[in-house]
Design a protein around this motif. Structure first.
Motif, PDB file in Angstrom:
ATOM      1  N   VAL A  38      27.452 -78.295 -20.428  1.00 49.82           N
ATOM      2  CA  VAL A  38      27.224 -77.323 -21.492  1.00 49.82           C
ATOM      3  C   VAL A  38      28.468 -77.223 -22.375  1.00 49.82           C
ATOM      4  CG1 VAL A  38      26.825 -74.878 -22.029  1.00 49.82           C
ATOM      5  CG2 VAL A  38      25.561 -75.975 -20.168  1.00 49.82           C
ATOM      6  N   VAL A  39      28.251 -77.287 -23.685  1.00 50.66           N
ATOM      7  CA  VAL A  39      29.335 -77.123 -24.656  1.00 50.66           C
ATOM      8  C   VAL A  39      28.907 -76.074 -25.682  1.00 50.66           C
ATOM      9  CG1 VAL A  39      30.694 -78.222 -26.477  1.00 50.66           C
ATOM     10  CG2 VAL A  39      30.167 -79.482 -24.376  1.00 50.66           C
ATOM     11  N   TYR A  40      29.765 -75.083 -25.904  1.00 51.76           N
ATOM     12  CA  TYR A  40      29.496 -74.044 -26.899  1.00 51.76           C
ATOM     13  C   TYR A  40      29.990 -74.509 -28.267  1.00 51.76           C
ATOM     14  CZ  TYR A  40      28.372 -70.367 -23.464  1.00 51.76           C
ATOM     15  OH  TYR A  40      27.786 -69.599 -22.480  1.00 51.76           O
ATOM     16  N   LEU A  41      29.193 -74.236 -29.300  1.00 50.73           N
ATOM     17  CA  LEU A  41      29.591 -74.520 -30.672  1.00 50.73           C
ATOM     18  C   LEU A  41      29.406 -73.268 -31.519  1.00 50.73           C
ATOM     19  CD1 LEU A  41      28.151 -77.988 -31.826  1.00 50.73           C
ATOM     20  CD2 LEU A  41      30.556 -77.350 -31.532  1.00 50.73           C
ATOM     21  N   CYS A  95      34.419 -65.328 -34.617  1.00 52.89           N
ATOM     22  CA  CYS A  95      34.350 -66.749 -34.237  1.00 52.89           C
ATOM     23  C   CYS A  95      35.753 -67.296 -33.982  1.00 52.89           C
ATOM     24  CB  CYS A  95      33.673 -67.554 -35.340  1.00 52.89           C
ATOM     25  SG  CYS A  95      31.902 -67.220 -35.562  1.00 52.89           S
ATOM     26  N   ARG A  96      36.687 -66.951 -34.866  1.00 55.65           N
ATOM     27  CA  ARG A  96      38.063 -67.424 -34.686  1.00 55.65           C
ATOM     28  C   ARG A  96      38.687 -66.820 -33.440  1.00 55.65           C
ATOM     29  NH1 ARG A  96      38.300 -66.354 -40.232  1.00 55.65           N
ATOM     30  NH2 ARG A  96      39.711 -64.597 -39.899  1.00 55.65           N
ATOM     31  N   ALA A  97      38.273 -65.611 -33.089  1.00 56.76           N
ATOM     32  CA  ALA A  97      38.803 -64.969 -31.883  1.00 56.76           C
ATOM     33  C   ALA A  97      38.440 -65.772 -30.641  1.00 56.76           C
ATOM     34  CB  ALA A  97      38.262 -63.542 -31.762  1.00 56.76           C
ATOM     35  N   VAL A  98      37.254 -66.349 -30.622  1.00 55.07           N
ATOM     36  CA  VAL A  98      36.842 -67.183 -29.486  1.00 55.07           C
ATOM     37  C   VAL A  98      37.732 -68.419 -29.397  1.00 55.07           C
ATOM     38  CG1 VAL A  98      34.957 -68.554 -28.524  1.00 55.07           C
ATOM     39  CG2 VAL A  98      34.462 -66.347 -29.600  1.00 55.07           C
ATOM     40  N   ILE A  99      38.009 -69.028 -30.550  1.00 56.80           N
ATOM     41  CA  ILE A  99      38.868 -70.216 -30.573  1.00 56.80           C
ATOM     42  C   ILE A  99      40.289 -69.857 -30.163  1.00 56.80           C
ATOM     43  CG2 ILE A  99      39.884 -71.969 -32.100  1.00 56.80           C
ATOM     44  CD1 ILE A  99      37.241 -71.812 -33.722  1.00 56.80           C
ATOM     45  N   ALA A 100      40.798 -68.743 -30.665  1.00 59.23           N
ATOM     46  CA  ALA A 100      42.161 -68.317 -30.330  1.00 59.23           C
ATOM     47  C   ALA A 100      42.292 -68.001 -28.845  1.00 59.23           C
ATOM     48  CB  ALA A 100      42.550 -67.097 -31.168  1.00 59.23           C
ATOM     49  N   ALA A 101      41.233 -67.475 -28.244  1.00 62.59           N
ATOM     50  CA  ALA A 101      41.254 -67.198 -26.802  1.00 62.59           C
ATOM     51  C   ALA A 101      41.325 -68.501 -26.017  1.00 62.59           C
ATOM     52  CB  ALA A 101      40.014 -66.395 -26.406  1.00 62.59           C
ATOM     53  N   LYS A 102      40.499 -69.465 -26.389  1.00 68.77           N
ATOM     54  CA  LYS A 102      40.482 -70.764 -25.695  1.00 68.77           C
ATOM     55  C   LYS A 102      41.830 -71.474 -25.801  1.00 68.77           C
ATOM     56  CE  LYS A 102      37.081 -73.562 -26.357  1.00 68.77           C
ATOM     57  NZ  LYS A 102      36.077 -74.383 -27.085  1.00 68.77           N
ATOM     58  N   ALA A 103      42.530 -71.244 -26.891  1.00 66.79           N
ATOM     59  CA  ALA A 103      43.802 -71.930 -27.126  1.00 66.79           C
ATOM     60  C   ALA A 103      44.863 -71.572 -26.095  1.00 66.79           C
ATOM     61  CB  ALA A 103      44.315 -71.625 -28.535  1.00 66.79           C
ATOM     62  N   GLN A 104      44.655 -70.459 -25.369  1.00 62.56           N
ATOM     63  CA  GLN A 104      45.634 -70.049 -24.362  1.00 62.56           C
ATOM     64  C   GLN A 104      45.354 -70.665 -22.984  1.00 62.56           C
ATOM     65  OE1 GLN A 104      46.836 -65.966 -24.230  1.00 62.56           O
ATOM     66  NE2 GLN A 104      46.658 -65.668 -26.443  1.00 62.56           N
ATOM     67  N   ALA A 105      44.308 -71.451 -22.883  1.00 61.38           N
ATOM     68  CA  ALA A 105      43.951 -72.049 -21.594  1.00 61.38           C
ATOM     69  C   ALA A 105      44.868 -73.213 -21.243  1.00 61.38           C
ATOM     70  CB  ALA A 105      42.504 -72.523 -21.626  1.00 61.38           C
ATOM     71  N   LYS A 106      45.082 -73.386 -19.951  1.00 65.68           N
ATOM     72  CA  LYS A 106      45.922 -74.492 -19.460  1.00 65.68           C
ATOM     73  C   LYS A 106      45.112 -75.767 -19.250  1.00 65.68           C
ATOM     74  CE  LYS A 106      49.096 -71.364 -17.029  1.00 65.68           C
ATOM     75  NZ  LYS A 106      48.368 -70.122 -17.368  1.00 65.68           N
ATOM     76  N   ASP A 107      43.786 -75.640 -19.110  1.00 68.23           N
ATOM     77  CA  ASP A 107      42.939 -76.816 -18.923  1.00 68.23           C
ATOM     78  C   ASP A 107      41.526 -76.486 -19.403  1.00 68.23           C
ATOM     79  OD1 ASP A 107      41.568 -75.391 -16.793  1.00 68.23           O
ATOM     80  OD2 ASP A 107      43.230 -75.956 -15.475  1.00 68.23           O
ATOM     81  N   SER A 108      40.649 -77.480 -19.364  1.00 67.85           N
ATOM     82  CA  SER A 108      39.299 -77.305 -19.889  1.00 67.85           C
ATOM     83  C   SER A 108      38.496 -76.269 -19.098  1.00 67.85           C
ATOM     84  CB  SER A 108      38.557 -78.646 -19.887  1.00 67.85           C
ATOM     85  OG  SER A 108      38.466 -79.170 -18.566  1.00 67.85           O
ATOM     86  N   GLY A 109      38.735 -76.204 -17.794  1.00 67.25           N
ATOM     87  CA  GLY A 109      38.034 -75.214 -16.979  1.00 67.25           C
ATOM     88  C   GLY A 109      38.391 -73.796 -17.376  1.00 67.25           C
ATOM     89  N   GLU A 110      39.683 -73.558 -17.566  1.00 69.68           N
ATOM     90  CA  GLU A 110      40.123 -72.225 -17.982  1.00 69.68           C
ATOM     91  C   GLU A 110      39.665 -71.928 -19.394  1.00 69.68           C
ATOM     92  OE1 GLU A 110      44.140 -69.427 -18.127  1.00 69.68           O
ATOM     93  OE2 GLU A 110      44.346 -71.605 -17.950  1.00 69.68           O
ATOM     94  N   ALA A 111      39.597 -72.948 -20.252  1.00 71.50           N
ATOM     95  CA  ALA A 111      39.146 -72.743 -21.629  1.00 71.50           C
ATOM     96  C   ALA A 111      37.730 -72.183 -21.654  1.00 71.50           C
ATOM     97  CB  ALA A 111      39.216 -74.053 -22.404  1.00 71.50           C
ATOM     98  N   LYS A 112      36.860 -72.700 -20.779  1.00 72.20           N
ATOM     99  CA  LYS A 112      35.487 -72.201 -20.728  1.00 72.20           C
ATOM    100  C   LYS A 112      35.438 -70.755 -20.235  1.00 72.20           C
ATOM    101  CE  LYS A 112      33.209 -76.683 -20.205  1.00 72.20           C
ATOM    102  NZ  LYS A 112      32.293 -77.515 -19.392  1.00 72.20           N
TER     103      LYS A 112
END
Length: 224
Positions: A38-41, A95-112
């Motif tokens: 699953v990928v969110y867009l 929408c940008r808030a979702v991207i900015a949140a993901k940007a703080q993840a250390k890996d793809s799992g945490e990004a989700k």
């Protein structure tokens, strides 16, 4: 030969139909076949705006909420939003808030995990607690509540890289055939092994709009 499948979920955090779809979408994800990723867009409903929403538009959108509650029983809305907040037709900030949140993840799992946490904070803040995600201060409060580095989030929220990423996601959503929010688009492509390389990807990728029912996860699961 094996088939690789990706299910794209095209949405906007402030889309009321996406909010109504949450319980069914969670059920779909929990019961998906193992071979589907699953990928969110982010689709982006409305650009940044400081203009107060006209009264007629407020009445129209509040009417949509009532329609949704009739068609998707159990969906909750806090109508205090319309009197306690200054509504604006502006969803790109969330929408940008979702991207900015993901940007703080250390890996793809945490990004989700961070992606879903911010979406949930926006939706519940907006629809249950009458908080306005069009306001930057509200989004920053959400970032603090889900445990993000607030200053880092603040800087990323309107940065050029975040704006560019949102534009890329919106462009991709349109290019793969998203028709409104939410949309479910399935990408299928076959992989085959050769002597030269461990695996190669066939060029004929297939895209398909996947049907769904707001009240019945089995419609999508049977199709997949």
């Amino acid at each position: 030969m094996e088939e690789k499948r990706t299910l794209y979920y095209v949405h906007d955090p402030m889309c009321s139909w996406c909010w109504a779809f949450v319980p069914t979408w969670e059920k779909i994800q929990s019961d998906l076949p193992n071979d589907i990723e699953v990928v969110y867009l982010l689709g982006g409903l409305a650009p940044d705006s400081d203009v107060p929403m006209p009264e007629q538009m407020k009445l129209t959108i509040a009417g949509y909420w009532k329609t949704i509650q009739e068609r998707v029983p159990g969906t909750q809305f806090n109508y205090d939003f319309w009197t306690q907040c200054q509504p604006r037709r502006s969803t790109y900030p969330s929408c940008r808030a979702v991207i900015a949140a993901k940007a703080q993840a250390k890996d793809s799992g945490e990004a989700k995990i961070l992606e879903k946490a911010m979406i949930k904070a926006i939706q519940e803040g907006y629809y249950l607690n009458a908080r306005n995600p069009s306001d930057f201060d509200t989004l920053i409060a959400f970032a603090e509540e889900i445990g993000l580095d607030v200053e880092r989030f603040r800087l990323a929220l309107n940065s050029a890289s975040t704006v560019e990423k949102l534009n890329e996601e919106m462009h991709m959503a349109r290019s793969i055939g998203a028709q409104g929010f939410p949309s479910l688009i399935l990408k299928s492509n076959k992989l085959f092994e050769t002597e030269e390389t461990e695996s190669q990807e066939l060029k004929n990728v297939q895209w398909e709009n996947v049907p769904y029912d707001y009240n019945d996860a089995s419609v999508t699961l049977r199709h997949l």
